[in-house]
Design an enzyme around this catalytic site. Structure first.
Site, mmCIF file in Angstrom:
data_model
loop_
_atom_site.group_PDB
_atom_site.id
_atom_site.type_symbol
_atom_site.label_atom_id
_atom_site.label_comp_id
_atom_site.label_asym_id
_atom_site.label_seq_id
_atom_site.Cartn_x
_atom_site.Cartn_y
_atom_site.Cartn_z
ATOM 1 N N HIS A 52 0.841 -1.189 0.000
ATOM 2 C CA HIS A 52 0.000 0.000 0.000
ATOM 3 C C HIS A 52 0.878 1.241 0.000
ATOM 4 O O HIS A 52 2.002 1.213 0.465
ATOM 5 C CB HIS A 52 -0.908 0.023 1.235
ATOM 6 C CG HIS A 52 -0.152 0.057 2.531
ATOM 7 N ND1 HIS A 52 0.539 -1.032 3.019
ATOM 8 C CD2 HIS A 52 0.060 1.055 3.422
ATOM 9 C CE1 HIS A 52 1.125 -0.704 4.160
ATOM 10 N NE2 HIS A 52 0.869 0.556 4.429
ATOM 11 N N CYS A 82 19.177 23.992 -12.970
ATOM 12 C CA CYS A 82 18.559 23.145 -11.945
ATOM 13 C C CYS A 82 19.605 22.166 -11.401
ATOM 14 O O CYS A 82 20.305 21.508 -12.168
ATOM 15 C CB CYS A 82 17.379 22.404 -12.580
ATOM 16 S SG CYS A 82 16.853 20.940 -11.674
ATOM 17 N N HIS A 186 12.894 20.007 -9.093
ATOM 18 C CA HIS A 186 12.751 18.905 -10.047
ATOM 19 C C HIS A 186 12.189 17.719 -9.261
ATOM 20 O O HIS A 186 12.807 17.298 -8.287
ATOM 21 C CB HIS A 186 14.165 18.635 -10.567
ATOM 22 C CG HIS A 186 14.294 17.750 -11.754
ATOM 23 N ND1 HIS A 186 15.046 18.115 -12.857
ATOM 24 C CD2 HIS A 186 13.834 16.504 -11.999
ATOM 25 C CE1 HIS A 186 15.042 17.116 -13.730
ATOM 26 N NE2 HIS A 186 14.314 16.121 -13.244
ATOM 27 N N PHE A 201 23.204 9.310 17.198
ATOM 28 C CA PHE A 201 24.034 10.259 16.454
ATOM 29 C C PHE A 201 23.215 10.993 15.395
ATOM 30 O O PHE A 201 23.271 12.213 15.267
ATOM 31 C CB PHE A 201 25.214 9.524 15.797
ATOM 32 C CG PHE A 201 26.086 10.437 14.980
ATOM 33 C CD1 PHE A 201 26.948 11.335 15.591
ATOM 34 C CD2 PHE A 201 26.039 10.403 13.587
ATOM 35 C CE1 PHE A 201 27.742 12.197 14.835
ATOM 36 C CE2 PHE A 201 26.833 11.257 12.823
ATOM 37 C CZ PHE A 201 27.681 12.154 13.453
HETATM 38 ZN ZN LIG Z 1 15.826 19.893 -13.429
#
Ligand SMILES: [Zn+2]
Ligand SMILES: [Zn+2]
Length: 227
Positions: A52, A82, A186, A201
């Site tokens: 699921h 990007c 993106h 940690f």
């Molecule tokens: Zn991109």
């Protein structure tokens, strides 16, 4: 049974349900973010045994997503590109961290993996919103998911894992300074096998210790014969 055991058409159907749920929910002005995720196995937090996925719409943009958005923006501000597109072109050129690829998607173990065998799946063509995926990319998405998850299953003897889909925040929350998020962010999928424990940690620092270099993980996953 995991999603990787379904047929290509069935996997594509699951993804189409994600798309239609997001398209509907983003009309609700209370929601700023829509997260799709899957917890596979007990260590990953699954409480029901059948495969699921889950969708949660939140009234704020979650902290982790905000960190990614800010990081992507910082990168864009000095490179005018990007960060995910750049990461992907480096990965597909270097090949050493690539797990699988087809014409539309790249699956790889990221350079600074937080967990052993962490895998990211990224569309090759820049897109900030998952729900705008082209119908023609659905088969390729099913293919990359099936291949990647089958390799993971075979390599690590069916590990528990978390699967997260990170898409941009919904459009109506992108006013003002976030209006340019389309070119900065993106969408992508992160798969995190739960084979080591997140402990003191990690909780105390937000840093992760990873005993398996991503190059070794990817090399091993590439060798797994599937499909
Ligand atoms: Zn991109
Ligand atoms: Zn992400």
């Amino acid at each position: 049974v995991g999603i990787e055991d379904l047929s290509y058409d069935q996997i594509a159907d699951v993804n189409k349900v994600f798309v239609s749920r997001i398209r509907d929910l983003k009309n609700d002005s209370r929601f700023k973010y829509i997260l799709i995720f899957r917890n596979y196995g007990q260590r990953a937090g699954a409480v029901i045994p059948h495969p699921h996925s889950q969708l949660i719409a939140t009234p704020i943009t979650p902290k982790r997503v905000m960190e990614e958005l800010r990081g992507a923006r910082r990168y864009y501000s000095f490179r005018s590109r990007c960060v995910f597109c750049d990461m992907m072109s480096e990965e597909s050129e270097a090949k050493e961290r690539v797990v699988y690829e087809n014409s539309q998607f790249l699956s790889f173990c990221p350079y600074a993996s937080r967990f052993p065998f962490e895998i990211w799946i990224v569309p090759k063509i820049h897109a900030s919103d998952f729900e705008n995926i082209e119908e023609s990319a659905m088969f390729e998405l099913a293919d990359v998911l099936k291949a990647t998850l089958q390799k993971l299953k075979k390599a690590l003897n069916e590990p528990d894992y978390n699967f997260i889909l990170h898409t941009a925040p919904v459009r109506h929350s992108r006013n003002g300074s976030w209006a340019t998020i389309d070119k900065e962010f993106h969408w992508h999928i992160e798969i995190m096998p739960r084979i080591t424990y997140v402990a003191g940690f990690e909780w105390g620092t937000g840093f992760y210790k990873n005993p398996t270099p991503p190059e070794e993980a990817a090399k091993y996953l590439r060798k797994m014969d599937v499909l």
